[in-house]
Each structure stands twice: as structure tokens, then as C-alpha cells.
Design an enzyme around this catalytic site. Structure first.
Site, PDB file in Angstrom:
ATOM      1  N   ARG A 111       0.810  -1.212   0.000  1.00  0.00           N
ATOM      2  CA  ARG A 111       0.000   0.000   0.000  1.00  0.00           C
ATOM      3  C   ARG A 111       0.846   1.266   0.000  1.00  0.00           C
ATOM      4  O   ARG A 111       0.453   2.295  -0.519  1.00  0.00           O
ATOM      5  CB  ARG A 111      -0.934  -0.021   1.211  1.00  0.00           C
ATOM      6  N   TYR A 112       2.008   1.205   0.677  1.00  0.00           N
ATOM      7  CA  TYR A 112       2.923   2.355   0.688  1.00  0.00           C
ATOM      8  C   TYR A 112       4.088   1.996  -0.231  1.00  0.00           C
ATOM      9  O   TYR A 112       4.517   0.851  -0.265  1.00  0.00           O
ATOM     10  CB  TYR A 112       3.455   2.594   2.100  1.00  0.00           C
ATOM     11  N   ARG A 129       7.146   0.160   1.670  1.00  0.00           N
ATOM     12  CA  ARG A 129       6.903  -0.918   2.643  1.00  0.00           C
ATOM     13  C   ARG A 129       5.905  -1.917   2.089  1.00  0.00           C
ATOM     14  O   ARG A 129       4.959  -1.526   1.416  1.00  0.00           O
ATOM     15  CB  ARG A 129       6.277  -0.352   3.931  1.00  0.00           C
ATOM     16  N   CYS A 166      -2.862 -18.175  14.147  1.00  0.00           N
ATOM     17  CA  CYS A 166      -2.361 -17.460  15.325  1.00  0.00           C
ATOM     18  C   CYS A 166      -2.420 -18.395  16.519  1.00  0.00           C
ATOM     19  O   CYS A 166      -3.197 -19.352  16.526  1.00  0.00           O
ATOM     20  CB  CYS A 166      -3.220 -16.238  15.616  1.00  0.00           C
ATOM     21  N   CYS A 171      -7.941 -13.417  18.363  1.00  0.00           N
ATOM     22  CA  CYS A 171      -8.457 -12.233  19.042  1.00  0.00           C
ATOM     23  C   CYS A 171      -9.825 -11.909  18.478  1.00  0.00           C
ATOM     24  O   CYS A 171     -10.008 -11.864  17.259  1.00  0.00           O
ATOM     25  CB  CYS A 171      -7.519 -11.060  18.814  1.00  0.00           C
ATOM     26  N   CYS A 224     -10.013  -8.943  15.914  1.00  0.00           N
ATOM     27  CA  CYS A 224      -9.051  -8.937  14.797  1.00  0.00           C
ATOM     28  C   CYS A 224      -9.637  -8.331  13.517  1.00  0.00           C
ATOM     29  O   CYS A 224     -10.740  -8.681  13.098  1.00  0.00           O
ATOM     30  CB  CYS A 224      -8.611 -10.368  14.508  1.00  0.00           C
ATOM     31  N   ARG A 250      -8.654  -8.941  10.599  1.00  0.00           N
ATOM     32  CA  ARG A 250      -8.739  -9.995   9.578  1.00  0.00           C
ATOM     33  C   ARG A 250      -9.522 -11.200  10.090  1.00  0.00           C
ATOM     34  O   ARG A 250      -9.304 -12.320   9.640  1.00  0.00           O
ATOM     35  CB  ARG A 250      -7.326 -10.419   9.144  1.00  0.00           C
ATOM     36  N   ASP A 293     -10.145  -0.908  13.603  1.00  0.00           N
ATOM     37  CA  ASP A 293     -10.590  -0.889  12.212  1.00  0.00           C
ATOM     38  C   ASP A 293     -12.059  -1.300  12.144  1.00  0.00           C
ATOM     39  O   ASP A 293     -12.575  -1.961  13.038  1.00  0.00           O
ATOM     40  CB  ASP A 293      -9.767  -1.892  11.379  1.00  0.00           C
ATOM     41  N   ASP A 309      -6.967   4.026  10.615  1.00  0.00           N
ATOM     42  CA  ASP A 309      -6.820   3.565   9.230  1.00  0.00           C
ATOM     43  C   ASP A 309      -8.205   3.671   8.599  1.00  0.00           C
ATOM     44  O   ASP A 309      -8.995   2.735   8.679  1.00  0.00           O
ATOM     45  CB  ASP A 309      -6.367   2.089   9.261  1.00  0.00           C
ATOM     46  N   LYS A 327      -2.641   4.893   7.102  1.00  0.00           N
ATOM     47  CA  LYS A 327      -2.821   5.310   8.488  1.00  0.00           C
ATOM     48  C   LYS A 327      -2.734   6.837   8.621  1.00  0.00           C
ATOM     49  O   LYS A 327      -1.891   7.467   7.992  1.00  0.00           O
ATOM     50  CB  LYS A 327      -1.723   4.687   9.356  1.00  0.00           C
TER      51      LYS A 327
HETATM   52  C1  LIG Z   1       0.626  -0.316   8.800  1.00  0.00           C
HETATM   53  C2  LIG Z   1       1.034  -0.809   7.525  1.00  0.00           C
HETATM   54  C3  LIG Z   1       2.379  -0.837   7.147  1.00  0.00           C
HETATM   55  C4  LIG Z   1       3.485  -0.405   8.066  1.00  0.00           C
HETATM   56  O1  LIG Z   1       3.331   0.895   8.424  1.00  0.00           O
HETATM   57  P1  LIG Z   1       4.309   1.655   9.436  1.00  0.00           P
HETATM   58  O2  LIG Z   1       3.542   2.882   9.703  1.00  0.00           O
HETATM   59  O3  LIG Z   1       5.580   1.881   8.706  1.00  0.00           O
HETATM   60  O4  LIG Z   1       4.516   0.779  10.634  1.00  0.00           O
HETATM   61  C5  LIG Z   1       2.691  -1.297   5.894  1.00  0.00           C
HETATM   62  N1  LIG Z   1       1.740  -1.708   5.030  1.00  0.00           N
HETATM   63  C6  LIG Z   1       0.438  -1.689   5.363  1.00  0.00           C
HETATM   64  C7  LIG Z   1      -0.563  -2.171   4.368  1.00  0.00           C
HETATM   65  C8  LIG Z   1       0.036  -1.257   6.621  1.00  0.00           C
HETATM   66  O5  LIG Z   1      -1.253  -1.251   6.933  1.00  0.00           O
HETATM   67  S1  SF4 Z   2      -5.057  -9.580  16.023  1.00  0.00           S
HETATM   68 FE1  SF4 Z   2      -5.611 -11.123  14.467  1.00  0.00          FE
HETATM   69  S2  SF4 Z   2      -3.702 -11.567  13.383  1.00  0.00           S
HETATM   70 FE2  SF4 Z   2      -3.152 -10.564  15.323  1.00  0.00          FE
HETATM   71  S3  SF4 Z   2      -2.799 -12.243  16.771  1.00  0.00           S
HETATM   72 FE3  SF4 Z   2      -4.928 -11.600  17.003  1.00  0.00          FE
HETATM   73  S4  SF4 Z   2      -6.070 -12.979  15.651  1.00  0.00           S
HETATM   74 FE4  SF4 Z   2      -3.934 -13.074  15.027  1.00  0.00          FE
END
Ligand SMILES: *Cc1c(COP(=O)(O)O)cnc(C)c1O
Ligand code: SF4
Length: 367
Positions: free
Chosen positions: A108-109, A112, A121, A125, A128, A130, A289, A326, A333
Site C-alpha cells: 500500500r505504501y 513498505r 495465530c 483475538c 481482529c 482480519r 478498524d 486507518d 494510516k
Molecule cells: C501499517 C502498515 C504498514 C506499516 O506501516 P508503518 O507505519 O511503517 O509501521 C505497511 N503496510 C500496510 C498495508 C500497513 O497497513
Molecule cells: S489480532 Fe488477528 S492476526 Fe493478530 S494475533 Fe490476534 S487474531 Fe492473530
């Protein structure tokens, strides 16, 4: 829902010593509503539908941290009927699929990328982002797909920073991790590797001396973990973090702001002080989120800003995480600071580097 239970106190498990193998602790995890019913004297029936929809796993370590139903540990790991409430929230709130050039990568960035290396996991959680995919085949990428992800990163010179995530990367065994890290470390334009893992909280036995020796070979390597409440910081977790820090691995923490868990300045300050004491730097405080099945954890953005304001003056700047949201759609973010709040009402107007944005400000509402 947890508040309704009048359960007898659970039989407390003895905390697991680090020397018990992490695989056997994982295998001994609680995975069914019936086991919860037996331990806490609750009715398993309402939880069956939740457990059928979203994965359930609670490690013996986490189970031993629960003091009573509904407490901050319980709320994070025990299924709740509210997860099935119709909330109109999207399953892929961050629109990750449209930033996914190959299945195991989210890019996305420009500089990174996330590499999703494990779909599992140690504990699932309830909040979560996801949760609709974690622990299911939708996140279980094959070795071939992870290899394609690594090939994408190798072919994209703008990427300086790769973040191993999932799921939890540290559920892979040492051999598999070594293989992935070796291949990433050989990519010349990759400057740092990061790992996001909750095992220091949920399965601290995974942080073996062998794992620390292995990770230390792939410097510069950072590990971000995920403590949400001061009661998670117990001796075996402190030992796990100490072992990682002693191996030269810089540690950060990403907390999620969760209603009924840590939406309180005193709790957050206690958490962050304890993190600093074990050499874990508070990095982000994430606003929750908008993922389906998590609305019961929602708190207003205004509350998060109050917590940040309250922390100032009471804890070193080192201990104050950056509060970020986000917004849906995947723009990335956005940092939130109390002094950038322009207008408070049903809608918050917040000044950001990309202009003024508006965020709804109600509990159990979008954002
Ligand atoms: C949060 C995130 C990152 C890492 O972001 P930092 O702000 O550098 O910690 C990279 N890719 C995605 C898709 C993210 O959501
Ligand atoms: S937040 Fe989601 S991905 Fe992270 S440890 Fe918990 S269940 Fe796993």
C-alpha cells in the site's frame, strides 16, 4: 454476552513454564465452547454459532490469565454473541485485496510491504481486523504463494522494509522461518525486516533461545508485538521480551484501543510503563478498524484523544504511542493528535497532513 454470566471462578491453570515445548502448549489450547462451559460453568449453546463462524483458540497461558468472565483478558479471547450482530461493516475494511499484487503481499505504501506468511495465530483475538480470514483457508498461503510474494518484493526495488505478518509469523517452525528470512535478507534493496507477532503475549514459550539466535542472524530486524492490557505482562512474557531484547532485536508494541479492555487512561499508562520496563517501546495505539463482527469493541475517537492527552506529563515521551486510524478504503494510516482536533460533535474534524478529515464520533458506529 459476558456480563450476563454468573459463573463460578474458573479452575486456574498453573502458568506454563517456558521449558514446555511451545508446540505441545499450542496443542493443549482450548478450541471449543464446550471446554469453556466446563471450565467456567457457562452455557455453551449461544457460543456454538460464534465459534462456527470465527475461529476459536485460547492457549493455556492466556486461559490462566483470566480471573473472571468478562474481564479484559476474557473479552479479548472468548467468543461473544455480539460478533454475530448485523453491523453492515465490511469484511475487508482496509481494502487490502486491491493493494495485493500477488496473494501473499499487501503493498500500500511505496517503500513498505506486508508479506503474509502464516494464516494461523496462537490465539484468535475477537477484535481482529482480519477475523473473517484468519485461521481459515483464505489466509493459508502455500509455500509457493509465499515464494511468489518474495519474488515480487525482490522485483520491486522501491521496497525497503518488509513486514512479516499473517496470521502470526512465529507460528511457523524455525526451519520455515529461517528459509523465508534467508531469502528476504539476500534482497539487496531491502533495508530492514520487521515481524509482527502476538506470541510474546499468547504463547511466550515460542520465544526460545534457539529462535532468538536465529532471528539475530537477520539484522536489522525489528519485532512488533501486541500487548493490550497490563495484566498480560506477566513473568513468562517479560522473560520472552527480555530474551529478544538481549539478542539485539528492537521491540515495539502495537495496541488496539478496545472498549472494556483498555479504553481508560490509567490502564493505558500502566500498560505503557510496564512495556518500557521490559524494553518494549509503545509504537502505535490503533483505533479499531471497521471489520465485521467487532462493533462491540468500538470506542469514540474522542476517547482515544483524551487518553493520549492524559498520558502527557505522566509518562516519558518514550512511553506514548502514536494514535492512528486507518480509515476505510485503504488510504493509509492517519495520525491523530489532540491539538489537531478542530471540531467535536457527532462528527470529528481533524487536521492531518493530507487536509481536514471528518470521522464519525459515536460508540458502535463506523469509525
Ligand atoms: C501499517 C502498515 C504498514 C506499516 O506501516 P508503518 O507505519 O511503517 O509501521 C505497511 N503496510 C500496510 C498495508 C500497513 O497497513
Ligand atoms: S489480532 Fe488477528 S492476526 Fe493478530 S494475533 Fe490476534 S487474531 Fe492473530
Amino acid at each position: 454476552m459476558s456480563e450476563g454470566f454468573t459463573a463460578p471462578r474458573a479452575t486456574r491453570h498453573a502458568p506454563q513454564p517456558l521449558k514446555t515445548s511451545w508446540q505441545s502448549q499450542l496443542a493443549d489450547s482450548l478450541t471449543t465452547p464446550e471446554q469453556l462451559a466446563e471450565l467456567f460453568g457457562i452455557d455453551p449453546e449461544p457460543l456454538r454459532a460464534v465459534a462456527a463462524r470465527y475461529p476459536l483458540r485460547i492457549t493455556p497461558h492466556t486461559l490462566a490469565l483470566i480471573e473472571e468472565p468478562g474481564d479484559p483478558i476474557w473479552r479479548q479471547c472468548v467468543p461473544d454473541l455480539s460478533e454475530l450482530a448485523v453491523d453492515d461493516l465490511p469484511e475487508d475494511s482496509l481494502n487490502e485485496s486491491s493493494f495485493s499484487p500477488v496473494p501473499a503481499v499487501v503493498h500500500r505504501y511505496p517503500d513498505r510491504a506486508l508479506l503474509l506468511v502464516s494464516g494461523q495465530c496462537a490465539g484468535y483475538c475477537r477484535f481482529c481486523t482480519r477475523k473473517n480470514r484468519v485461521g481459515t483457508s483464505a489466509l493459508a498461503f502455500s509455500q509457493q504463494q509465499v515464494a511468489e510474494g518474495i519474488a515480487y518484493i525482490a522485483a520491486t526495488p522501491g521496497i525497503r522494509d518488509v513486514i512479516l505478518t499473517g496470521g502470526d509469523p512465529l507460528l511457523l517452525d524455525d526451519d520455515r522461518l529461517e528459509d523465508i528470512l534467508t531469502r528476504l535478507h539476500a534482497i539487496p534493496h531491502l533495508e530492514i525486516i520487521r515481524i509482527g507477532s502476538r506470541v510474546p503475549v499468547t504463547l511466550p514459550a515460542r520465544i526460545t533461545p534457539e529462535l532468538c539466535t536465529l532471528l539475530a542472524r537477520f539484522q536489522p530486524l525489528y519485532l512488533n508485538t501486541h500487548f493490550n492490557h497490563p495484566r498480560e505482562i506477566v513473568s513468562v512474557s517479560i522473560e520472552a521480551c527480555t530474551r529478544l531484547a538481549d539478542a539485539g532485536i528492537p521491540l515495539g508494541n502495537q495496541t488496539v484501543l478496545l472498549g472494556g479492555v483498555n479504553d481508560d487512561p490509567a490502564v493505558m499508562i500502566d500498560l505503557c510503563r510496564k512495556l518500557l520496563k521490559m524494553r518494549v517501546r509503545p509504537y502505535y495505539l490503533h483505533h479499531l478498524d471497521q471489520a465485521r463482527g467487532t462493533a462491540h469493541f468500538r470506542v469514540p475517537v474522542e476517547r482515544g484523544l483524551e487518553i493520549i492527552a492524559a498520558m502527557r506529563g505522566q509518562i516519558s515521551g518514550l512511553g506514548i504511542p502514536q494514535y492512528v486510524v486507518d480509515p476505510p478504503g485503504g488510504q493509509g494510516k492517519v495520525p491523530l493528535l489532540p491539538e489537531n482536533l478542530l471540531e467535536v460533535g457527532e462528527v470529528l474534524k481533524v487536521r492531518t497532513t493530507s487536509g481536514v478529515i471528518e470521522l464519525p464520533n459515536r460508540r458502535r458506529q463506523l469509525i
